[in-house]
Scaffold this motif. Structure first.
Motif, PDB file in Angstrom:
ATOM      1  N   ARG A 424     -23.157  -7.855  27.882  1.00  0.00           N
ATOM      2  CA  ARG A 424     -23.172  -7.136  26.603  1.00  0.00           C
ATOM      3  C   ARG A 424     -24.513  -7.345  25.909  1.00  0.00           C
ATOM      4  NH1 ARG A 424     -18.437  -8.921  23.134  1.00  0.00           N
ATOM      5  NH2 ARG A 424     -17.328  -7.785  24.760  1.00  0.00           N
ATOM      6  N   ASP A 425     -25.011  -8.579  25.980  1.00  0.00           N
ATOM      7  CA  ASP A 425     -26.336  -8.884  25.452  1.00  0.00           C
ATOM      8  C   ASP A 425     -27.299  -8.834  26.630  1.00  0.00           C
ATOM      9  OD1 ASP A 425     -25.165  -9.366  23.001  1.00  0.00           O
ATOM     10  OD2 ASP A 425     -24.960 -11.501  23.370  1.00  0.00           O
ATOM     11  N   GLU A 426     -28.024  -7.749  26.769  1.00  0.00           N
ATOM     12  CA  GLU A 426     -28.850  -7.569  27.952  1.00  0.00           C
ATOM     13  C   GLU A 426     -30.190  -8.280  27.848  1.00  0.00           C
ATOM     14  OE1 GLU A 426     -29.068  -3.575  29.328  1.00  0.00           O
ATOM     15  OE2 GLU A 426     -26.932  -3.213  29.027  1.00  0.00           O
ATOM     16  N   GLY A 427     -30.379  -9.145  26.842  1.00  0.00           N
ATOM     17  CA  GLY A 427     -31.567  -9.963  26.780  1.00  0.00           C
ATOM     18  C   GLY A 427     -32.616  -9.429  25.815  1.00  0.00           C
ATOM     19  N   THR A 428     -33.700 -10.180  25.722  1.00  0.00           N
ATOM     20  CA  THR A 428     -34.806  -9.814  24.849  1.00  0.00           C
ATOM     21  C   THR A 428     -35.537  -8.601  25.404  1.00  0.00           C
ATOM     22  OG1 THR A 428     -35.062 -12.120  24.196  1.00  0.00           O
ATOM     23  CG2 THR A 428     -36.939 -10.665  23.813  1.00  0.00           C
ATOM     24  N   SER A 429     -35.996  -7.726  24.514  1.00  0.00           N
ATOM     25  CA  SER A 429     -36.755  -6.558  24.949  1.00  0.00           C
ATOM     26  C   SER A 429     -37.914  -6.316  23.992  1.00  0.00           C
ATOM     27  CB  SER A 429     -35.868  -5.306  25.031  1.00  0.00           C
ATOM     28  OG  SER A 429     -35.360  -4.971  23.758  1.00  0.00           O
ATOM     29  N   LEU A 430     -38.920  -5.639  24.519  1.00  0.00           N
ATOM     30  CA  LEU A 430     -40.071  -5.216  23.730  1.00  0.00           C
ATOM     31  C   LEU A 430     -39.874  -3.742  23.402  1.00  0.00           C
ATOM     32  CD1 LEU A 430     -42.907  -6.028  22.648  1.00  0.00           C
ATOM     33  CD2 LEU A 430     -43.840  -5.201  24.813  1.00  0.00           C
ATOM     34  N   GLU A 431     -39.772  -3.422  22.114  1.00  0.00           N
ATOM     35  CA  GLU A 431     -39.484  -2.069  21.668  1.00  0.00           C
ATOM     36  C   GLU A 431     -40.758  -1.383  21.171  1.00  0.00           C
ATOM     37  OE1 GLU A 431     -36.430  -0.841  22.007  1.00  0.00           O
ATOM     38  OE2 GLU A 431     -35.577  -2.752  22.685  1.00  0.00           O
ATOM     39  N   VAL A 432     -40.942  -0.117  21.560  1.00  0.00           N
ATOM     40  CA  VAL A 432     -42.113   0.672  21.160  1.00  0.00           C
ATOM     41  C   VAL A 432     -41.677   1.735  20.150  1.00  0.00           C
ATOM     42  CG1 VAL A 432     -44.007   2.137  21.948  1.00  0.00           C
ATOM     43  CG2 VAL A 432     -43.132   0.319  23.439  1.00  0.00           C
ATOM     44  N   ASP A 433     -42.325   1.747  18.999  1.00  0.00           N
ATOM     45  CA  ASP A 433     -42.068   2.752  17.969  1.00  0.00           C
ATOM     46  C   ASP A 433     -43.038   3.916  18.194  1.00  0.00           C
ATOM     47  OD1 ASP A 433     -41.766   4.325  15.737  1.00  0.00           O
ATOM     48  OD2 ASP A 433     -41.870   2.660  14.296  1.00  0.00           O
ATOM     49  N   TRP A 434     -42.518   5.024  18.776  1.00  0.00           N
ATOM     50  CA  TRP A 434     -43.385   6.160  19.102  1.00  0.00           C
ATOM     51  C   TRP A 434     -44.021   6.781  17.855  1.00  0.00           C
ATOM     52  CZ3 TRP A 434     -45.364   6.192  23.477  1.00  0.00           C
ATOM     53  CH2 TRP A 434     -44.652   6.025  24.664  1.00  0.00           C
ATOM     54  N   SER A 435     -43.357   6.650  16.706  1.00  0.00           N
ATOM     55  CA  SER A 435     -43.931   7.250  15.497  1.00  0.00           C
ATOM     56  C   SER A 435     -45.192   6.522  15.036  1.00  0.00           C
ATOM     57  CB  SER A 435     -42.892   7.244  14.369  1.00  0.00           C
ATOM     58  OG  SER A 435     -42.601   5.919  13.953  1.00  0.00           O
ATOM     59  N   CYS A 437     -47.116   4.450  17.533  1.00  0.00           N
ATOM     60  CA  CYS A 437     -48.018   4.208  18.669  1.00  0.00           C
ATOM     61  C   CYS A 437     -49.135   5.256  18.704  1.00  0.00           C
ATOM     62  CB  CYS A 437     -47.238   4.240  19.981  1.00  0.00           C
ATOM     63  SG  CYS A 437     -48.249   3.869  21.434  1.00  0.00           S
ATOM     64  N   ALA A 438     -50.395   4.756  18.822  1.00  0.00           N
ATOM     65  CA  ALA A 438     -51.559   5.644  18.847  1.00  0.00           C
ATOM     66  C   ALA A 438     -52.242   5.659  20.212  1.00  0.00           C
ATOM     67  CB  ALA A 438     -52.556   5.211  17.777  1.00  0.00           C
ATOM     68  N   GLY A 439     -51.629   5.009  21.186  1.00  0.00           N
ATOM     69  CA  GLY A 439     -52.186   5.045  22.535  1.00  0.00           C
ATOM     70  C   GLY A 439     -53.456   4.234  22.705  1.00  0.00           C
ATOM     71  N   HIS A 440     -53.597   3.142  21.933  1.00  0.00           N
ATOM     72  CA  HIS A 440     -54.789   2.302  22.093  1.00  0.00           C
ATOM     73  C   HIS A 440     -54.819   1.635  23.472  1.00  0.00           C
ATOM     74  CE1 HIS A 440     -54.483   2.394  17.606  1.00  0.00           C
ATOM     75  NE2 HIS A 440     -55.788   2.528  17.716  1.00  0.00           N
ATOM     76  N   GLY A 441     -53.642   1.339  24.014  1.00  0.00           N
ATOM     77  CA  GLY A 441     -53.562   0.722  25.337  1.00  0.00           C
ATOM     78  C   GLY A 441     -53.802  -0.770  25.345  1.00  0.00           C
ATOM     79  N   LEU A 442     -53.960  -1.390  24.153  1.00  0.00           N
ATOM     80  CA  LEU A 442     -54.222  -2.822  24.116  1.00  0.00           C
ATOM     81  C   LEU A 442     -53.053  -3.627  24.658  1.00  0.00           C
ATOM     82  CD1 LEU A 442     -56.154  -5.092  23.250  1.00  0.00           C
ATOM     83  CD2 LEU A 442     -55.100  -5.014  20.969  1.00  0.00           C
ATOM     84  N   LEU A 453     -48.870   1.405  31.354  1.00  0.00           N
ATOM     85  CA  LEU A 453     -49.339   2.555  30.595  1.00  0.00           C
ATOM     86  C   LEU A 453     -49.265   3.814  31.441  1.00  0.00           C
ATOM     87  CD1 LEU A 453     -52.483   0.946  28.928  1.00  0.00           C
ATOM     88  CD2 LEU A 453     -50.169   1.147  27.995  1.00  0.00           C
ATOM     89  N   GLY A 454     -48.851   4.916  30.796  1.00  0.00           N
ATOM     90  CA  GLY A 454     -48.819   6.210  31.460  1.00  0.00           C
ATOM     91  C   GLY A 454     -50.209   6.812  31.556  1.00  0.00           C
ATOM     92  N   PRO A 455     -50.301   8.030  32.078  1.00  0.00           N
ATOM     93  CA  PRO A 455     -51.615   8.635  32.311  1.00  0.00           C
ATOM     94  C   PRO A 455     -52.411   8.883  31.037  1.00  0.00           C
ATOM     95  CG  PRO A 455     -49.838  10.229  32.662  1.00  0.00           C
ATOM     96  CD  PRO A 455     -49.203   8.881  32.538  1.00  0.00           C
ATOM     97  N   HIS A 456     -51.745   8.897  29.869  1.00  0.00           N
ATOM     98  CA  HIS A 456     -52.449   9.169  28.615  1.00  0.00           C
ATOM     99  C   HIS A 456     -52.643   7.908  27.773  1.00  0.00           C
ATOM    100  CE1 HIS A 456     -52.028  13.373  29.582  1.00  0.00           C
ATOM    101  NE2 HIS A 456     -50.714  13.243  29.643  1.00  0.00           N
ATOM    102  N   GLY A 457     -52.373   6.749  28.361  1.00  0.00           N
ATOM    103  CA  GLY A 457     -52.623   5.495  27.665  1.00  0.00           C
ATOM    104  C   GLY A 457     -51.493   4.983  26.813  1.00  0.00           C
ATOM    105  N   PHE A 458     -50.351   5.684  26.821  1.00  0.00           N
ATOM    106  CA  PHE A 458     -49.193   5.224  26.071  1.00  0.00           C
ATOM    107  C   PHE A 458     -48.266   4.425  26.993  1.00  0.00           C
ATOM    108  CE2 PHE A 458     -50.742   8.753  23.629  1.00  0.00           C
ATOM    109  CZ  PHE A 458     -50.466   8.430  22.304  1.00  0.00           C
ATOM    110  N   PRO A 459     -47.482   3.452  26.466  1.00  0.00           N
ATOM    111  CA  PRO A 459     -46.504   2.745  27.299  1.00  0.00           C
ATOM    112  C   PRO A 459     -45.546   3.736  27.955  1.00  0.00           C
ATOM    113  CG  PRO A 459     -46.757   1.632  25.191  1.00  0.00           C
ATOM    114  CD  PRO A 459     -47.511   2.938  25.077  1.00  0.00           C
ATOM    115  N   SER A 460     -45.200   3.456  29.214  1.00  0.00           N
ATOM    116  CA  SER A 460     -44.353   4.386  29.962  1.00  0.00           C
ATOM    117  C   SER A 460     -42.882   4.265  29.582  1.00  0.00           C
ATOM    118  CB  SER A 460     -44.513   4.156  31.467  1.00  0.00           C
ATOM    119  OG  SER A 460     -44.191   2.819  31.803  1.00  0.00           O
ATOM    120  N   SER A 461     -42.510   3.244  28.810  1.00  0.00           N
ATOM    121  CA  SER A 461     -41.125   3.070  28.380  1.00  0.00           C
ATOM    122  C   SER A 461     -41.100   2.627  26.928  1.00  0.00           C
ATOM    123  CB  SER A 461     -40.418   2.028  29.258  1.00  0.00           C
ATOM    124  OG  SER A 461     -39.107   1.783  28.790  1.00  0.00           O
TER     125      SER A 461
END
Length: 499
Positions: A424-435, A437-442, A453-461
């Motif tokens: 039920r608790d699938e563990g810790t996760s890193l969440e990306v707020d698309w609103s 994210c500017a695609g810095h890729g850091l 990172l996807g082809p445009h520098g944004f996280p793929s998930s």
């Protein structure tokens, strides 16, 4: 009783041995246990070893190693070193589709302790240690059972983190010794003692069902024990049958019982395919599943494995690749992160599977998946990468038609119902707020093994599982994201849940 302490239900196909009395009692305390089971004999060292050999008692945790051979190795090491062995009960069942050891420790703890005490008395053990998952029913039920009975030596319960790798024997022993609960980097046999044993003593470790089976065999004797099962594999076996929309059902059946008969008794059909052996096991297609005998040899002939006896039938209403991708992502987050296959191979495979499940970039994703799994097989420090690869590769064979649809186009169109059980608790996760994210890729630079990172520098998930060994990089990415687009989501604690 909280949801996490719900006790698994049981069912018998044939004689009820390990689950005897559980049709009348929710839990067998010592008084009920002695009413259900006859007095326990007191075999000598040689008699107990002979009994285990005559019934070919093997470990029921997945590996199927002969108990008598392991015991002889531990006793020989104890004789050489002039020390006394330690008996360990592995009840740290970290695999979501398996509940048999959890059921035994919660509902029939004295049967498990009978087997451990038999060995402790016959082998002159220094100590009995029972490892249980923190938050499981065994955390409460095992100490209560220990307080009820006379013991041949000191005994204690050790609570371990509720993670997949906690049930690996080397990880469990490290936890008992006070170290991080991770598989050791160098494989060694606990029976030999040294750094691989509890307090460097020769250590005889088996899972909860194995100890319970030893107690049953001691009471019945080899001939009566072998009255059911097959000639090569006598006795019964515990199976965890997972039922969509209901709790797991622990079924006791003679070895050789047909898988189709077990599914039918539980009100299930083979559906699109049947997983046998849990998340380090393999998939069978519906035709093979119906006729498969539940034995190590019978399943091996069909390319399957009995493993820990966990069974899941996948219904036609759910997307097979989506289900497999969910589990592969979870398995990647459950690794120890101590070798290349765990650090890169499993996360790469999980990402490729997730891409395949969406029907995007199918041919390239399939190639990436096979490459990642090829690197994970036979190259890990423990069995986790190889077992995960077996689970995924067998799925690609059984669900080949669905795979073709996902590779060729937008996917099968079926939803992912979450039939394959996960915590039920699938563990810790890193969440990306698309609103934000500017695609810095850091983030991909700061946490290269975590953020892809996807082809445009944004996280793929937008939601990335974080293993304990990845938390440092994840926190660094959160703290240094210029757009403040990242956050850590931690699992809900049991104390936070409404009662």
């Amino acid at each position: 009783m909280s949801a996490r302490l719900e006790l698994p239900q049981v069912h018998a196909l044939g004689p009820a041995r390990l689950i005897a009395g559980l049709d009348r009692f929710q839990r067998l305390d010592l008084a009920a246990h002695t009413r259900v089971h006859p007095p326990l004999p007191r075999p000598t060292r040689d008699n107990l070893l002979d009994l285990a050999e005559r019934v070919d008692l093997r470990g029921r945790g997945g590996a199927g190693f002969p108990f008598a051979r392991k015991a002889r190795s531990a006793l020989a090491a104890a004789d050489r070193s002039g020390t006394r062995p330690v008996i360990v009960v592995n009840g740290a069942e970290g695999e979501p589709p398996s509940a048999k050891d959890r059921m035994l420790l919660a509902r029939a703890p004295h049967l498990v302790l009978d087997g451990a005490c038999l060995a402790a008395a016959a082998f002159g053990a220094e100590e009995i240690v029972i490892g249980v998952a923190a938050g499981s029913p065994g955390e409460v039920c095992v100490p209560a059972a220990l307080d009820e009975r006379d013991l041949p030596c000191p005994a204690r319960t050790v609570c371990l983190p509720e993670r997949f790798v906690s049930g690996e024997s080397g990880a469990l022993i490290r936890g008992v010794n006070g170290f991080a609960v991770l598989p050791p980097a160098v494989k060694a046999r606990a029976a030999e003692g040294g750094t691989a044993g509890v307090r460097q003593r020769p250590t005889l470790l088996s899972n909860a069902e194995t100890w319970a089976q030893l107690a049953v065999a001691a009471r019945l004797g080899p001939e009566a024990y072998a009255a059911v099962g097959t000639i090569a594999e006598p006795g019964t076996v515990l199976l965890t049958v997972n039922r969509p929309g209901a709790g797991p059902l622990v079924v006791e059946a003679p070895f050789g019982t047909g898988l189709g008969e077990v599914l039918s008794a539980c009100g299930l059909r083979p559906g699109e395919g049947v997983l046998v052996g849990g998340y380090h096991g393999g998939w069978l297609d519906p035709v093979d599943a119906v006729g498969a005998p539940l034995s190590r040899a019978g399943l091996a002939e069909r390319g399957g494995s009995l493993g820990a006896g966990a069974i899941v039938a996948l219904p036609a209403a759910t997307c097979p690749l989506g289900e497999i991708a969910r589990v592969a992502t979870w398995l990647a987050s459950q690794s120890a992160g101590q070798c290349g296959p765990c650090k890169r191979g499993l996360p790469d495979a999980a990402e490729a599977l997730a891409t395949l499940a969406t029907g995007a970039d199918g041919p390239a994703a399939l190639e990436d998946l096979r490459r990642a799994l090829g690197g994970a097989r036979d190259g890990g420090a423990c069995s986790h990468p190889d077992g995960t690869a077996r689970f995924v590769l067998s799925a690609l064979e059984v669900f080949a038609r669905d795979l073709e649809i996902h590779v060729a186009g937008p996917g099968c169109g079926r939803p992912v119902l979450g039939v394959l059980p996960l915590p039920r608790d699938e563990g810790t996760s890193l969440e990306v707020d698309w609103s934000r994210c500017a695609g810095h890729g850091l983030c991909g630079v700061l946490a290269p093994g975590l953020v892809r990172l996807g082809p445009h520098g944004f996280p793929s998930s937008t939601s990335i599982p974080v293993a304990p060994w990845q938390e440092h990089d994840a926190r660094r990415a959160v703290n240094q994201c210029p757009a403040l687009a990242l956050r850590m989501r931690r699992p809900e604690r049991a104390s936070d849940r409404p009662r």
